[in-house]
Structure formats: structure tokens, C-alpha cells
Design an enzyme around this catalytic site. Structure first.
Site, PDB file in Angstrom:
ATOM      1  N   LYS A  91      -1.779  35.518  -9.637  1.00 36.46           N
ATOM      2  CA  LYS A  91      -1.538  36.762 -10.117  1.00 36.46           C
ATOM      3  C   LYS A  91      -2.057  36.546 -11.696  1.00 36.46           C
ATOM      4  CE  LYS A  91       1.041  40.643 -11.252  1.00 36.46           C
ATOM      5  NZ  LYS A  91      -0.286  41.502 -10.944  1.00 36.46           N
ATOM      6  N   GLN A 112      -2.547  31.417 -17.256  1.00 33.11           N
ATOM      7  CA  GLN A 112      -1.394  32.353 -16.904  1.00 33.11           C
ATOM      8  C   GLN A 112      -1.201  31.283 -15.696  1.00 33.11           C
ATOM      9  OE1 GLN A 112      -2.776  35.728 -17.323  1.00 33.11           O
ATOM     10  NE2 GLN A 112      -1.259  36.522 -16.946  1.00 33.11           N
ATOM     11  N   LYS A 127      -7.290  35.563 -13.030  1.00 30.07           N
ATOM     12  CA  LYS A 127      -7.339  35.895 -13.834  1.00 30.07           C
ATOM     13  C   LYS A 127      -9.213  36.547 -13.431  1.00 30.07           C
ATOM     14  CE  LYS A 127      -5.865  37.679 -17.948  1.00 30.07           C
ATOM     15  NZ  LYS A 127      -5.129  38.198 -18.515  1.00 30.07           N
ATOM     16  N   GLY A 166      -4.057  44.737 -15.719  1.00 32.75           N
ATOM     17  CA  GLY A 166      -4.833  45.085 -16.607  1.00 32.75           C
ATOM     18  C   GLY A 166      -5.023  43.423 -17.698  1.00 32.75           C
ATOM     19  N   ASP A 167      -5.941  43.625 -18.664  1.00 34.70           N
ATOM     20  CA  ASP A 167      -5.895  42.941 -19.572  1.00 34.70           C
ATOM     21  C   ASP A 167      -6.643  43.744 -20.991  1.00 34.70           C
ATOM     22  OD1 ASP A 167      -5.135  39.513 -20.611  1.00 34.70           O
ATOM     23  OD2 ASP A 167      -7.616  40.282 -21.294  1.00 34.70           O
ATOM     24  N   THR A 211       4.839  44.116 -22.309  1.00 34.88           N
ATOM     25  CA  THR A 211       4.577  42.667 -22.683  1.00 34.88           C
ATOM     26  C   THR A 211       4.595  42.968 -24.282  1.00 34.88           C
ATOM     27  OG1 THR A 211       2.128  42.931 -21.166  1.00 34.88           O
ATOM     28  CG2 THR A 211       2.214  40.795 -23.409  1.00 34.88           C
ATOM     29  N   ASN A 242      -2.657  47.362 -26.022  1.00 35.79           N
ATOM     30  CA  ASN A 242      -1.493  47.899 -25.751  1.00 35.79           C
ATOM     31  C   ASN A 242      -0.535  47.023 -25.578  1.00 35.79           C
ATOM     32  OD1 ASN A 242       0.027  46.377 -22.615  1.00 35.79           O
ATOM     33  ND2 ASN A 242      -0.058  48.634 -22.479  1.00 35.79           N
ATOM     34  N   SER A 378       5.025  42.693 -14.023  1.00 36.18           N
ATOM     35  CA  SER A 378       3.842  43.287 -12.623  1.00 36.18           C
ATOM     36  C   SER A 378       4.624  42.328 -11.391  1.00 36.18           C
ATOM     37  CB  SER A 378       2.588  42.948 -13.073  1.00 36.18           C
ATOM     38  OG  SER A 378       2.131  43.286 -13.764  1.00 36.18           O
TER      39      SER A 378
HETATM   40  P1  NDP Z   1      -6.265  46.111 -25.716  1.00 36.75           P
HETATM   41  O1  NDP Z   1      -7.833  46.478 -24.740  1.00 36.75           O
HETATM   42  O2  NDP Z   1      -5.473  47.166 -24.998  1.00 36.75           O
HETATM   43  O3  NDP Z   1      -6.329  46.122 -26.919  1.00 36.75           O
HETATM   44  C1  NDP Z   1      -6.868  45.357 -27.053  1.00 36.75           C
HETATM   45  C2  NDP Z   1      -6.249  45.248 -28.913  1.00 36.75           C
HETATM   46  O4  NDP Z   1      -7.709  43.495 -29.637  1.00 36.75           O
HETATM   47  C3  NDP Z   1      -8.168  45.576 -29.803  1.00 36.75           C
HETATM   48  O5  NDP Z   1      -7.354  46.574 -30.702  1.00 36.75           O
HETATM   49  C4  NDP Z   1      -9.079  45.734 -30.202  1.00 36.75           C
HETATM   50  O6  NDP Z   1     -10.063  46.310 -31.058  1.00 36.75           O
HETATM   51  C5  NDP Z   1      -8.527  43.915 -30.102  1.00 36.75           C
HETATM   52  N1  NDP Z   1      -9.590  43.565 -29.713  1.00 36.75           N
HETATM   53  C6  NDP Z   1     -10.304  42.665 -28.132  1.00 36.75           C
HETATM   54  N2  NDP Z   1     -10.827  41.381 -29.344  1.00 36.75           N
HETATM   55  C7  NDP Z   1     -11.228  41.954 -30.006  1.00 36.75           C
HETATM   56  C8  NDP Z   1     -12.333  40.935 -31.103  1.00 36.75           C
HETATM   57  N3  NDP Z   1     -13.121  40.323 -30.034  1.00 36.75           N
HETATM   58  N4  NDP Z   1     -12.156  41.224 -32.110  1.00 36.75           N
HETATM   59  C9  NDP Z   1     -11.235  41.591 -32.527  1.00 36.75           C
HETATM   60  N5  NDP Z   1     -10.235  42.373 -32.440  1.00 36.75           N
HETATM   61  C10 NDP Z   1     -10.441  42.920 -30.780  1.00 36.75           C
HETATM   62  O7  NDP Z   1      -6.250  44.944 -24.567  1.00 36.75           O
HETATM   63  P2  NDP Z   1      -4.241  43.907 -24.687  1.00 36.75           P
HETATM   64  O8  NDP Z   1      -3.409  44.679 -25.699  1.00 36.75           O
HETATM   65  O9  NDP Z   1      -3.702  44.456 -23.072  1.00 36.75           O
HETATM   66  O10 NDP Z   1      -4.098  42.845 -24.502  1.00 36.75           O
HETATM   67  C11 NDP Z   1      -4.101  42.478 -26.180  1.00 36.75           C
HETATM   68  C12 NDP Z   1      -3.946  40.777 -26.011  1.00 36.75           C
HETATM   69  O11 NDP Z   1      -2.851  40.542 -25.205  1.00 36.75           O
HETATM   70  C13 NDP Z   1      -4.537  39.781 -25.388  1.00 36.75           C
HETATM   71  O12 NDP Z   1      -5.404  38.340 -25.447  1.00 36.75           O
HETATM   72  C14 NDP Z   1      -4.676  40.045 -23.364  1.00 36.75           C
HETATM   73  O13 NDP Z   1      -5.006  38.646 -22.640  1.00 36.75           O
HETATM   74  C15 NDP Z   1      -3.418  39.824 -24.048  1.00 36.75           C
HETATM   75  N6  NDP Z   1      -2.344  39.880 -22.835  1.00 36.75           N
HETATM   76  C16 NDP Z   1      -1.803  41.040 -22.443  1.00 36.75           C
HETATM   77  C17 NDP Z   1      -1.153  41.298 -21.831  1.00 36.75           C
HETATM   78  C18 NDP Z   1      -1.256  43.249 -21.236  1.00 36.75           C
HETATM   79  O14 NDP Z   1      -0.619  42.826 -20.056  1.00 36.75           O
HETATM   80  N7  NDP Z   1      -2.147  43.738 -21.172  1.00 36.75           N
HETATM   81  C19 NDP Z   1      -0.419  40.803 -20.883  1.00 36.75           C
HETATM   82  C20 NDP Z   1      -0.617  39.163 -21.833  1.00 36.75           C
HETATM   83  C21 NDP Z   1      -1.114  39.004 -22.302  1.00 36.75           C
HETATM   84  P3  NDP Z   1     -11.067  47.142 -30.457  1.00 36.75           P
HETATM   85  O15 NDP Z   1     -10.617  48.446 -29.613  1.00 36.75           O
HETATM   86  O16 NDP Z   1     -11.727  47.417 -31.747  1.00 36.75           O
HETATM   87  O17 NDP Z   1     -11.941  45.856 -29.464  1.00 36.75           O
HETATM   88  O1  2IT Z   2      -1.951  37.773 -19.930  1.00 33.36           O
HETATM   89  C1  2IT Z   2      -1.332  38.674 -18.918  1.00 33.36           C
HETATM   90  O2  2IT Z   2      -0.748  38.457 -18.719  1.00 33.36           O
HETATM   91  C2  2IT Z   2      -1.986  39.924 -18.534  1.00 33.36           C
HETATM   92  N1  2IT Z   2      -3.534  40.248 -18.568  1.00 33.36           N
HETATM   93  C3  2IT Z   2      -0.700  40.836 -17.393  1.00 33.36           C
HETATM   94  C4  2IT Z   2      -1.277  40.308 -16.336  1.00 33.36           C
HETATM   95  C5  2IT Z   2      -0.710  40.620 -15.135  1.00 33.36           C
HETATM   96  O3  2IT Z   2      -1.078  40.410 -14.038  1.00 33.36           O
HETATM   97  O4  2IT Z   2       0.086  41.685 -14.989  1.00 33.36           O
END
Ligand code: NDP
Ligand code: 2IT
Length: 446
Positions: A91, A112, A127, A166-167, A211, A242, A378
Site C-alpha cells: 500500500k 511506507q 510505492k 496518490g502522491d 494527510t 494536497n 486509505s
Molecule cells: P502535491 O503534488 O499535491 O503538492 C506538492 C507540493 O510540493 C507543491 O506545492 C509542489 O510545488 C511542491 N513540490 C513538489 N516537489 C517539489 C520540489 N522538488 N521542489 C519544490 N517544491 C516541490 O503533493 P502532495 O501534497 O500529495 O505531497 C507532498 C508531500 O507529502 C510529498 O513528500 C508526499 O510524498 C507526502 N505525502 C503525501 C501524502 C498524500 O496523501 N498525498 C501522504 C503522505 C505523505 P509545485 O507545484 O511548484 O511543483
Molecule cells: O506517502 C504516503 O503515505 C502517501 N502518498 C499515501 C499513500 C496511500 O496509500 O494513501
């Protein structure tokens, strides 16, 4: 420091996984916590549990061809690393970002596995993703890309096998195109094969918010456990995707004041507190850049480039990407009076930043604990899909809050048990490792 009993294990990880510094970093941080555990449990060493936990069960790499609107053919690389299935089906999310390579997916899959164990729900760790860059691509292009990726990936998935979500770069829109293609190829309406679905077609309420909300709940628990509170404290949340959006929303609801957020182009500073409605409009509805937010919001300023961690705050919540907060940034935060850090992103703080926070006595919530609310919800989505049920927003949010409380307690109490009071990194790593390791021992040599 890695305990001498584990030095050889780490040397082996380096040798077997060349050119993957993020994976080395994630493994190293966990191994640094585990010396005390192997001393107490010689059976883990005898059965080479740590060596096995550092080796993914399966790694899939595949070609993803797709055609752009102008007719040009593009070839990307797709990945799915099925890291560990001791506690349940693999997952974990899919990331679409040009920086993605095998090392990214392995570090995320490794993290993860431990994160999912902390939720205490039946999910293993995996992942995936691609080096596809969605920026500037039309809806049709992203849809064709998702369909092409799933045309290979579907054979490796299943509600009892591997369940992506998603991520970075993958949200409900992409999950829709991925699910549509999976359903078409398999001729099965198998809701539980993907999470983060739209709430009209099997998605759980609260998954989108989970998250960020979960990170805010964890932050609040950590502050309370240490005799303090959010109470109008100035907070800075990096990113504006997100995780960041819903961390800002819940921190604000809980009484914090979030004055800055960012994207890869720059930083928005909004001393009156981020306007969450406007932020959602700009990022979720219009899919625009943060410069639009600053233009629409009186009193807010946008600075291109620069570090968001230069904005003075008492609470820092990195929610963008790995290694976005350096040792230099950590020193700046400490000198500005920061008292707590909660990682909404995966591994956003460098090892040097972590050392700076630890030696300054800053409360530190590691990502595998603080951001586990997303994957936990999830698992709640999978539960609703399996029972063909649908829970209310309130019920699901209450479950999420309880799960975050449980994760906080596990980290806090495990740190105490192992003589590392207040060290949430050690607490999270040890508590998670023990859950995975005990299941692996039970299954024999597999
Ligand atoms: P999104 O794609 O929704 O948003 C990512 C954000 O981070 C954007 O504002 C983006 O800016 C910025 N960003 C991404 N990569 C870079 C980079 N290399 N340098 C600078 N800014 C960056 O992703 P999420 O919000 O889903 O994910 C954010 C973090 O949270 C990640 O580390 C992810 O692994 C983690 N995460 C996500 C979960 C989820 O449920 N979605 C769960 C747990 C952890 P820009 O738009 O300019 O690229
Ligand atoms: O990093 C994370 O925990 C996620 N991107 C969410 C993973 C999930 O299966 O909901």
C-alpha cells in the site's frame, strides 16, 4: 550513529544499492534507531530480519509510451516497488514528477512500510510512480499517460495484492483515469484496488483532507504531551499541494496562525494568515501558481526563490518534498524561536537539519508518524469498499483523529521504554519495526 552490530548491514545496503542516496538516507535513519532492539531480540538478528526488511520483495520497472496533443511520441519510465507485505497488501502512493527514479521510489516504499505499520491497520508497504512531468500538460495528455501506465501496472495490482493511491502529481483526477483503465482491462469494478477515489465512485470522505489533517492532529498531540499548545502560534507550512492545503486548514481550525506557504517557484507571505478559501481556489480549482494568490490577496507578498524557512515562526510543517529543509534552514528556524517541527512530507528534513533540531531541543515529529493519516484513511477507504459501506465525514474524521492519537502514543511510549524520552524518531522507528518484524518471524523464511 549506527550500532556496530548493524554496521555491516548498512554497508551491504550501500553496496547493493549504488547511486540511491535518498534510499541510503532513509535506511540509515531507521538503522540508527534499531541497535537497542537487536540487543533485546537476538532472534531478529538470527533470522536476518533487518537485512530482509531492507530488501524490497519485488521491484517493477516498465516503459510508458504516450502521445502528446501535438502528435509527438514520449517515453517515460514507470515504477512500482512492492516493499513489504508482512502486515497486509502493498500500500502506498504513485508519484508523477520528473525527478522520480528507482532510488526515490525505494526510499518512499521503505518509509511506507514503517508508516503503515504505525497505523496499526492491515497494510504492507509499497510505492510507485514515474518520471512523467504533468506540468503544462493538457487533461487529455495526462489521461493518456495514466491509461498507458495502467495498461502495464494493472497485472501487478489487486485489492489483496497491491493498492496504489496518490502522491506528488497524482490526485483524485489521476486516480479516476487510472481506475477507469483498470476497470476496463480487468472487467471488474474492484473499488478496493485504488484509494483516493472520487467520493461519487467509492472514495472515502476525508481521504483528500486526511494527510494534512492528520499532521495537524499529531502536532497538537505532541504539543499537549509536552505541556504546550498551538494557541495562536505563528506557523509556516511549505508546499501548497494536497498535504499543505489541509495541514493549513486544520492548523488554523486548531488555533494556529499560518503565515506562509510555497511552491517550487517561490514563497507567499501573508501576515494576516493564509486565506484557505482563496488557496483552494487557486491551487485546486484553477491549478494555478501561488503568484495568483498573492495578486488576489491584499497584504500578501510573493517572493520568487528563497527559502520559506527564513520566515520567522514557532512551528514549522514541511509539506513539499524530500530534503527541502537543510541544516542551514534548521539553524535559521532555531534562531527565530521555532519550538516544534512536524513533517507532512516524506523525509523533508535532511539528517543535518534533524541533528540541529535535536540538539536545540525542538520537538520533532517524523513523517512516518506525522503524515500517516493519509494512508490510514486509505485503509479506511478499503474497509468501506470491502463492506460496500459509506461513512459520514464526521465519523471518518473521528476515526482519523483516534488513529493519530494512537500513533502518537505508540511513538511516545516506545521512546520512553527504550530510554529515549521525547525522541519521536526513535519511538516511531522502533514501534514500527517491531510490528513488521514480529509478523515476518511468524511467517518463517519467506
Ligand atoms: P502535491 O503534488 O499535491 O503538492 C506538492 C507540493 O510540493 C507543491 O506545492 C509542489 O510545488 C511542491 N513540490 C513538489 N516537489 C517539489 C520540489 N522538488 N521542489 C519544490 N517544491 C516541490 O503533493 P502532495 O501534497 O500529495 O505531497 C507532498 C508531500 O507529502 C510529498 O513528500 C508526499 O510524498 C507526502 N505525502 C503525501 C501524502 C498524500 O496523501 N498525498 C501522504 C503522505 C505523505 P509545485 O507545484 O511548484 O511543483
Ligand atoms: O506517502 C504516503 O503515505 C502517501 N502518498 C499515501 C499513500 C496511500 O496509500 O494513501
Amino acid at each position: 550513529m549506527i550500532d556496530e552490530k548493524l554496521e555491516e548491514v548498512y554497508a551491504d545496503v550501500l553496496r547493493r544499492n549504488p547511486g540511491e542516496p535518498e534510499f541510503h538516507q532513509a535506511v540509515r535513519e531507521v538503522l540508527e534507531s534499531l541497535g537497542v532492539v537487536v540487543s533485546k531480540h537476538p532472534e531478529f538478528a538470527r533470522q536476518k530480519i533487518i537485512q530482509r526488511i531492507c530488501e524490497p520483495e519485488r521491484q517493477i520497472i516498465f516503459r510508458v509510451p504516450w502521445q502528446a496533443d501535438d502528435g509527438e511520441v514520449h517515453i517515460n519510465r514507470g515504477f512500482r516497488v512492492e516493499f513489504n507485505s508482512a502486515l497486509g497488501p502493498y500500500k502506498g502512493g504513485l508519484r508523477f514528477h520528473p525527478s522520480v527514479y528507482l532510488g526515490t521510489v525505494k526510499f518512499l516504499g521503505f518509509e511506507q512500510t514503517f508508516k503503515n505499520a504505525l497505523t496499526n491497520l492491515p497494510i504492507g508497504g509499497g510505492k510507485g510512480g514515474s518520471d512523467f512531468d504533468p506540468k503544462g500538460r493538457s487533461d487529455d495528455e495526462v489521461m493518456r499517460f495514466c491509461q498507458s501506465l495502467m495498461t502495464e501496472l494493472y497485472r501487478h495490482l489487486g485489492e489483496y495484492t497491491d493498492v496504489p493511491a496518490g502522491d506528488i502529481g497524482v490526485g483524485t483526477r489521476e486516480i479516476g483515469w487510472l481506475f477507469g483503465q483498470y476497470k476496463r482491462i480487468t472487467n471488474r469494478y474492484e473499488s478496493g484496488v485504488l484509494t483516493g477515489k472520487g467520493t461519487d465512485w467509492g472514495g472515502a470522505l476525508v481521504r483528500k483532507e486526511a494527510t494534512g489533517y492528520g499532521a495537524a492532529f499529531f502536532l497538537e498531540e505532541m504539543l499537549t504531551a509536552n505541556g504546550t499548545a498551538l494557541d495562536d502560534r505563528t506557523c509556516v507550512v511549505s508546499g501548497s499541494g494536497n498535504v499543505a492545503i489541509y495541514a493549513i486548514e486544520k492548523i488554523t481550525q486548531l488555533g494556529g496562525r499560518v503565515v506562509a506557504c510555497s511552491d517550487s517557484d517561490g514563497v507567499v507571505f501573508d501576515p494576516a494568515g493564509i486565506d484557505i478559501g482563496l488557496l483552494k481556489q487557486v491551487k485546486e480549482v484553477e491549478r494555478q501558481r501561488l503568484t495568483e494568490y498573492a495578486e488576489a490577496r491584499p497584504g500578501a507578498t510573493h517572493q520568487a526563490g528563497g527559502s520559506i524557512w527564513d520566515v520567522p515562526c514557532q512551528v514549522a510543517v514541511p509539506c513539499a518534498t524530500q530534503n527541502e529543509l537543510s541544516g542551514r534552514d534548521a539553524r535559521m528556524l532555531v534562531s527565530n524561536g521555532c519550538i516544534a517541527v512536524a513533517e507532512g512530507a516524506n523525509m523533508p528534513c535532511t539528517p543535518e537539519a534533524l541533528r540541529v533540531f535535536t540538539s536545540a531541543g525542538v520537538l520533532f515529529a517524523p513523517g512516518k508518524a506525522a503524515n500517516a493519516g493519509g494512508v490510514a484513511t486509505s485503509a479506511l477507504e478499503m474497509q468501506q469498499n470491502a463492506s460496500r459501506d459509506r461513512w459520514t465525514f464526521e465519523h471518518t474524521e473521528t476515526r482519523l483523529a483516534q488513529i493519530m492519537k494512537g500513533i502518537h502514543a505508540a511513538c511516545f511510549e516506545t521512546a520512553e521504554e527504550y530510554g529515549a524520552q521525547g525522541d519521536y524518531v526513535k519511538g516511531a522507528n522502533i514501534a514500527a519495526f517491531q510490528r513488521v518484524a514480529q509478523a515476518m518471524v511468524a511467517f518463517g523464511l519467506v
